[in-house]
Structures are given as structure tokens and as C-alpha cells.
Design a protein around this motif. Sequence first.
Motif, PDB file in Angstrom:
ATOM      1  N   PRO A   1     -24.998  -7.998  32.593  1.00 16.95           N
ATOM      2  CA  PRO A   1     -24.940  -8.279  34.032  1.00 16.95           C
ATOM      3  C   PRO A   1     -24.527  -9.723  34.288  1.00 16.95           C
ATOM      4  CG  PRO A   1     -27.207  -8.262  33.275  1.00 16.95           C
ATOM      5  CD  PRO A   1     -26.379  -7.815  32.112  1.00 16.95           C
ATOM      6  N   SER A   2     -23.998  -9.975  35.460  1.00 20.63           N
ATOM      7  CA  SER A   2     -23.646 -11.345  35.844  1.00 20.63           C
ATOM      8  C   SER A   2     -24.897 -12.150  36.152  1.00 20.63           C
ATOM      9  CB  SER A   2     -22.722 -11.338  37.061  1.00 20.63           C
ATOM     10  OG  SER A   2     -21.525 -10.646  36.789  1.00 20.63           O
ATOM     11  N   TYR A   3     -25.934 -11.462  36.635  1.00 15.74           N
ATOM     12  CA  TYR A   3     -27.214 -12.096  36.940  1.00 15.74           C
ATOM     13  C   TYR A   3     -28.262 -11.007  37.092  1.00 15.74           C
ATOM     14  CZ  TYR A   3     -25.663 -10.848  41.683  1.00 15.74           C
ATOM     15  OH  TYR A   3     -25.197 -10.161  42.788  1.00 15.74           O
ATOM     16  N   LEU A   4     -29.517 -11.407  37.062  1.00 22.75           N
ATOM     17  CA  LEU A   4     -30.650 -10.506  37.257  1.00 22.75           C
ATOM     18  C   LEU A   4     -31.659 -11.144  38.200  1.00 22.75           C
ATOM     19  CD1 LEU A   4     -31.196  -9.306  33.559  1.00 22.75           C
ATOM     20  CD2 LEU A   4     -30.447  -7.869  35.465  1.00 22.75           C
ATOM     21  N   PRO A   5     -32.326 -10.359  39.041  1.00 22.52           N
ATOM     22  CA  PRO A   5     -32.096  -8.932  39.251  1.00 22.52           C
ATOM     23  C   PRO A   5     -30.763  -8.659  39.942  1.00 22.52           C
ATOM     24  CG  PRO A   5     -33.655  -9.755  40.871  1.00 22.52           C
ATOM     25  CD  PRO A   5     -33.416 -10.876  39.901  1.00 22.52           C
ATOM     26  N   ILE A   6     -30.260  -7.467  39.759  1.00 30.34           N
ATOM     27  CA  ILE A   6     -28.978  -7.068  40.329  1.00 30.34           C
ATOM     28  C   ILE A   6     -29.159  -6.667  41.787  1.00 30.34           C
ATOM     29  CG2 ILE A   6     -27.176  -5.294  40.211  1.00 30.34           C
ATOM     30  CD1 ILE A   6     -27.664  -5.223  37.172  1.00 30.34           C
ATOM     31  N   ASP A   7     -28.303  -7.198  42.650  1.00 26.27           N
ATOM     32  CA  ASP A   7     -28.332  -6.808  44.058  1.00 26.27           C
ATOM     33  C   ASP A   7     -26.980  -6.213  44.444  1.00 26.27           C
ATOM     34  OD1 ASP A   7     -26.584  -8.938  44.348  1.00 26.27           O
ATOM     35  OD2 ASP A   7     -28.059 -10.262  45.285  1.00 26.27           O
ATOM     36  N   GLU A   8     -26.805  -5.952  45.737  1.00 29.48           N
ATOM     37  CA  GLU A   8     -25.606  -5.259  46.208  1.00 29.48           C
ATOM     38  C   GLU A   8     -24.338  -6.100  46.101  1.00 29.48           C
ATOM     39  OE1 GLU A   8     -29.202  -3.352  48.017  1.00 29.48           O
ATOM     40  OE2 GLU A   8     -28.501  -5.424  47.733  1.00 29.48           O
ATOM     41  N   GLU A   9     -24.483  -7.401  45.901  1.00 26.72           N
ATOM     42  CA  GLU A   9     -23.314  -8.276  45.778  1.00 26.72           C
ATOM     43  C   GLU A   9     -22.790  -8.346  44.352  1.00 26.72           C
ATOM     44  OE1 GLU A   9     -21.952  -9.445  48.550  1.00 26.72           O
ATOM     45  OE2 GLU A   9     -23.565  -8.335  49.546  1.00 26.72           O
ATOM     46  N   HIS A  10     -23.514  -7.801  43.404  1.00 28.11           N
ATOM     47  CA  HIS A  10     -23.097  -7.856  42.009  1.00 28.11           C
ATOM     48  C   HIS A  10     -21.771  -7.113  41.818  1.00 28.11           C
ATOM     49  CE1 HIS A  10     -23.103  -7.279  37.660  1.00 28.11           C
ATOM     50  NE2 HIS A  10     -24.098  -8.159  37.567  1.00 28.11           N
ATOM     51  N   PRO A  11     -20.840  -7.657  41.046  1.00 31.10           N
ATOM     52  CA  PRO A  11     -19.552  -6.979  40.830  1.00 31.10           C
ATOM     53  C   PRO A  11     -19.735  -5.608  40.179  1.00 31.10           C
ATOM     54  CG  PRO A  11     -19.484  -9.238  40.003  1.00 31.10           C
ATOM     55  CD  PRO A  11     -20.910  -8.953  40.342  1.00 31.10           C
ATOM     56  N   VAL A  12     -18.896  -4.657  40.577  1.00 30.93           N
ATOM     57  CA  VAL A  12     -18.900  -3.333  39.940  1.00 30.93           C
ATOM     58  C   VAL A  12     -17.888  -3.333  38.802  1.00 30.93           C
ATOM     59  CG1 VAL A  12     -19.628  -2.172  42.049  1.00 30.93           C
ATOM     60  CG2 VAL A  12     -17.191  -2.377  41.541  1.00 30.93           C
ATOM     61  N   ARG A  13     -18.161  -2.488  37.806  1.00 32.91           N
ATOM     62  CA  ARG A  13     -17.277  -2.419  36.639  1.00 32.91           C
ATOM     63  C   ARG A  13     -17.328  -1.006  36.057  1.00 32.91           C
ATOM     64  NH1 ARG A  13     -18.155  -5.789  31.026  1.00 32.91           N
ATOM     65  NH2 ARG A  13     -16.337  -4.982  29.917  1.00 32.91           N
ATOM     66  N   PRO A  14     -16.776  -0.020  36.762  1.00 39.64           N
ATOM     67  CA  PRO A  14     -16.841   1.365  36.280  1.00 39.64           C
ATOM     68  C   PRO A  14     -16.040   1.545  35.001  1.00 39.64           C
ATOM     69  CG  PRO A  14     -15.303   1.185  38.105  1.00 39.64           C
ATOM     70  CD  PRO A  14     -16.002  -0.139  38.003  1.00 39.64           C
ATOM     71  N   TRP A  15     -16.539   2.447  34.142  1.00 35.37           N
ATOM     72  CA  TRP A  15     -15.827   2.704  32.887  1.00 35.37           C
ATOM     73  C   TRP A  15     -15.691   4.186  32.554  1.00 35.37           C
ATOM     74  CZ3 TRP A  15     -18.361   5.148  28.822  1.00 35.37           C
ATOM     75  CH2 TRP A  15     -19.758   5.202  28.896  1.00 35.37           C
ATOM     76  N   ASN A  16     -16.216   5.056  33.393  1.00 36.29           N
ATOM     77  CA  ASN A  16     -15.997   6.489  33.195  1.00 36.29           C
ATOM     78  C   ASN A  16     -15.757   7.151  34.553  1.00 36.29           C
ATOM     79  OD1 ASN A  16     -18.588   7.353  34.348  1.00 36.29           O
ATOM     80  ND2 ASN A  16     -19.530   6.540  32.491  1.00 36.29           N
ATOM     81  N   ALA A  17     -15.407   8.422  34.516  1.00 28.31           N
ATOM     82  CA  ALA A  17     -15.009   9.114  35.737  1.00 28.31           C
ATOM     83  C   ALA A  17     -16.133   9.164  36.768  1.00 28.31           C
ATOM     84  CB  ALA A  17     -14.528  10.526  35.413  1.00 28.31           C
TER      85      ALA A  17
END
Length: 298
Positions: A126-142
Motif C-alpha cells: 500500500p502507499s499508506y496505512l490505513p487505506i482510505d478512499e483516496e488511495h490509488p487503485v491498481r487492479p490486476w485481474n478482471a
Amino acid sequence: MSRVLVTGSAGRLGRSVVSTLAAAGHEVIGVDRTPGTPPEAAATLPADLTDTGETFEVLARFRPESVIHLAAIATPFSFPESVIFKVNTQLAFNVCEASVALGVGGVVVASSPTVMGYGAPGGWTPSYLPIDEEHPVRPWNAYNLSKVAAEQTMRTFAVASATTRFAAVRPCFVIPPEEWAGAPTQQGHTVRERLDRPELGGVSLFNYIDSRDAAEMISVLSEALPELPSGEVFFAGAADALARKPLADLLPQVVPGTEALAAGLTGTSPAFSTAKAKRLLGWQPTRTWRTELKDVDE
């Protein structure tokens, strides 16, 4: 009070959403091709919402004031990747399009914390913890990608419509009452096994939520839509982690490289923040694995 249409009404979360809304006095219409919608629903329809015509027909027939869109292929890799992406994105688009065209007042679309990208084969931190709604998304599957697409679809219609209000919710690993009692989770193991074997829940950062808490959050969110900026996204998670030890100790074991980031997750602190839901909706979860798991043994 109002008529609410719930897609995916027979699912792990959908059943609790139907019961919660009905208990609050709403007339609930369930839509699911699978049996199991609770009897509290005023009507249940086995419609195929990947079909645009059927989606418009259902909404035109019942004319709901709001729609809770939960229907999806809910488990990654349970179907071919192309099928998961096609089905989930088509469902989201059809429901949003028909809702706007037919004058639905508010739409809540279910997304997922998996949009963060945890569990990626090439590694993920993660970019930071705890994760909130501003955290970047990074999908890797369908599945991840389909949920990112569902969120963007929701936002697109939120921009395009001056009358229909939209929001998305990212429910953590949903646990309904029967799974606290020992029924297998959607991954095939039990909740107790998930606690006893950190590698099972570690890949998703030990996130979870009781289905009734998630349903209550969705109910509150649906009611609040007229006062919120259209297109908001919210996490829905328990107030603690599904783990017997602090995440400061556990996370580095299952997600290498998180030692410094996880240091602040002491005690029972979860990896996902629900501060936004508390701030904007006044919602907080009330159930934890310690209160719900039968014969709990820490």
C-alpha cells in the motif's frame, strides 16, 4: 416509506440489505436469477440485467425511488476473465443507464476493496496505512478491473444526470450470520480457519464486515444521497481486523515491505479506514468477530 430495488438480492450481502430495508419500512423489490431472496421482499424477479431490454423493463415495471446495485460475479477467477469483466461491467452500465432514463432518485453501486490491487502476482504494497478512499487503485485481474469500471461508470452517470444521485460502496470481505455459525465463506474455508491461518486473510489485509453492518451502511448511504455530492465512494468495513494479533505484527509476514507502514496499526486497528462514512454519514460498524463468532476463543 419508499420502493427500493435491490439487484443481487439473494447474495451474501443482498439478503441482509433486503431484510434491513424491509425492517425500516421500505417496499423492497429483489432481482436475482438465483433463489434465496428473503421473504421480506415484496416481490422477487429472476431477471437477467446484463440484457439492456430486461433492465429497462424491470425498472419501468416497478418504478423504484432508489436502486441498490449488488449483482455481480462476486468471486475472482470463478469464471473466465473475459466473462467476469463483461458481465460485471454490463450490469453496472445497464442499471445506471436505466435508472437515469427512468427517473430513479438515487443509485448505490457495489464496488470492492480489491480495486486496491492487493495480492498481485508481481507484489504489492500500500502507499499508506490505513487505506482510505483516496488511495490509488491498481487492479490486476478482471474482477478488480470490473469494479474500477463500475465506479467510473457510476461517476460518469453522476456527471451526466442532474436528477439521479449516485454513490459507490466498497464492502470489505462480507460475512453473513450463517458463516459466523460455521458455514463456509465464499472462499470455501470457515471464518475460524481464516483467523487460525493468517495467510488466508492476510492477502486482503485482514479486512471484513458483518453483512448486517454493511446493509445498515448502505441503507444510511441511500437515504443520504440527496445531501451528498453525487459520485462519492465509501469503504464499509469492521472497526477491527479479522486477526488475533495486531496488524503491526501480522501484515509484514504476509505483505513484505509493510513493516514501517503497519507500525501504527496497533491493537485491533484495521487496515481500511471508514472515517469518511462516519464523517459524512454518521455511520459506524457495531459488530466484530469477537461478538459474532460462535464460541469465540482468542
